[in-house]
Motif scaffolding. Structure first.
Motif, PDB file in Angstrom:
ATOM      1  N   GLN A 110       0.954  -1.182  -0.047  1.00  0.00           N
ATOM      2  CA  GLN A 110      -0.011  -0.112   0.198  1.00  0.00           C
ATOM      3  C   GLN A 110       0.542   1.091  -0.065  1.00  0.00           C
ATOM      4  N   ALA A 122       2.368   1.300  -2.957  1.00  0.00           N
ATOM      5  CA  ALA A 122       1.034   1.692  -4.453  1.00  0.00           C
ATOM      6  C   ALA A 122       0.581   3.744  -3.744  1.00  0.00           C
ATOM      7  N   GLN A 142       1.484   6.310  -7.186  1.00  0.00           N
ATOM      8  CA  GLN A 142       0.623   6.948  -7.581  1.00  0.00           C
ATOM      9  C   GLN A 142       0.711   9.088  -7.559  1.00  0.00           C
ATOM     10  N   ARG A 199      -1.118  10.332 -14.908  1.00  0.00           N
ATOM     11  CA  ARG A 199      -1.865  10.378 -15.958  1.00  0.00           C
ATOM     12  C   ARG A 199      -1.908  10.575 -17.447  1.00  0.00           C
ATOM     13  N   GLU A 212      -0.942  -6.692 -17.129  1.00  0.00           N
ATOM     14  CA  GLU A 212      -1.779  -5.897 -15.491  1.00  0.00           C
ATOM     15  C   GLU A 212      -3.464  -6.346 -15.597  1.00  0.00           C
ATOM     16  N   TRP A 249       0.529   6.521 -18.785  1.00  0.00           N
ATOM     17  CA  TRP A 249       1.020   6.621 -17.858  1.00  0.00           C
ATOM     18  C   TRP A 249       2.485   7.375 -17.679  1.00  0.00           C
ATOM     19  N   ARG A 280       1.867   1.531 -15.235  1.00  0.00           N
ATOM     20  CA  ARG A 280       0.503   1.840 -14.992  1.00  0.00           C
ATOM     21  C   ARG A 280       1.259   1.786 -13.373  1.00  0.00           C
ATOM     22  N   ASP A 303      -2.134  -1.303  -8.223  1.00  0.00           N
ATOM     23  CA  ASP A 303      -3.534  -0.207  -7.479  1.00  0.00           C
ATOM     24  C   ASP A 303      -3.990  -0.906  -6.037  1.00  0.00           C
TER      25      ASP A 303
END
Length: 201
Positions: free
Chosen positions: A54, A57, A61, A66, A85, A128, A138, A141
């Motif tokens: 996490q 991630a 992020q 994007r 993916e 990305w 990417r 998630d």
């Protein structure tokens, strides 16, 4: 449950041998360790994996952006080009020369992999980039991170249970071998006089 009832049955049995009781205690100890150690190991590893994934991630992020790219021309296309993916694992990918603007406003052009339907010149697709506009994968998630953590927890719990059971079986095998060796020695002493009159047998 059979282990516990076996221990209770052996408590006052006149035919009980020390090895029988030891084997029953070994089985009970193995059962307790599997019921306690395996879930505990799974929870600890799963929690640590979840935290690490996490955090990764969130970092991805925040660091990846994007953007929309425009196809300049297609480089190649293969039906074997799939996105591993993607949710279905079957999204077609094509390598194209594309142009895009980075998050800092800089213009970029180069070979990238376009997802979705077969691209055509002038078509648009999302991609990305890092903060400088360089193409990146990417970001992870959060839901996928949780799935990976659950799988790690389950695998660890199963591995811990298998390790405990393997150790129990090895210890039991050694105990049985020692018991058989002791019986063989006793038989060698009693065997030559077996059935003879006045031999005390």
């Amino acid at each position: 449950m059979r282990t516990i009832s076996g221990l209770w049955r052996w408590r006052h049995n006149p035919l009980r041998r020390a090895t029988d009781l030891a084997e029953a205690w070994l089985a009970l100890a193995g059962l307790v360790l599997i019921l306690v150690l395996a879930p505990l190991a799974g929870v600890l590893v799963g929690g640590a994996t979840e935290d690490a994934l996490q955090r990764s991630a969130r970092e991805q992020q925040a660091a990846r952006h994007r953007v929309t790219a425009t196809v300049v021309r297609e480089v190649k296309h293969s039906p074997l080009d799939v996105d591993p993916e993607s949710a279905s694992g079957g999204a077609v990918r094509s390598r194209v020369i594309a142009a895009w603007r980075g998050p800092d406003g800089s213009r970029h052009e180069g070979p990238v992999v376009a997802g979705g339907a077969r691209p055509h010149r002038g078509g648009h697709f999302p991609m990305w980039t890092d903060a400088h506009g360089g193409p990146v994968a990417r970001p992870l998630d959060p839901a996928a991170a949780t799935v990976h953590a659950v799988l790690a927890a389950a695998g660890t719990a199963l591995a811990a249970a298998a390790l405990v059971e393997t150790a129990r079986r090895v210890a039991l095998w050694r105990m049985v071998r020692r018991r058989h060796a002791r019986l063989d020695r006793e038989w060698e002493r009693a065997g030559p006089d077996w059935g003879r009159t006045g031999a005390g047998s």
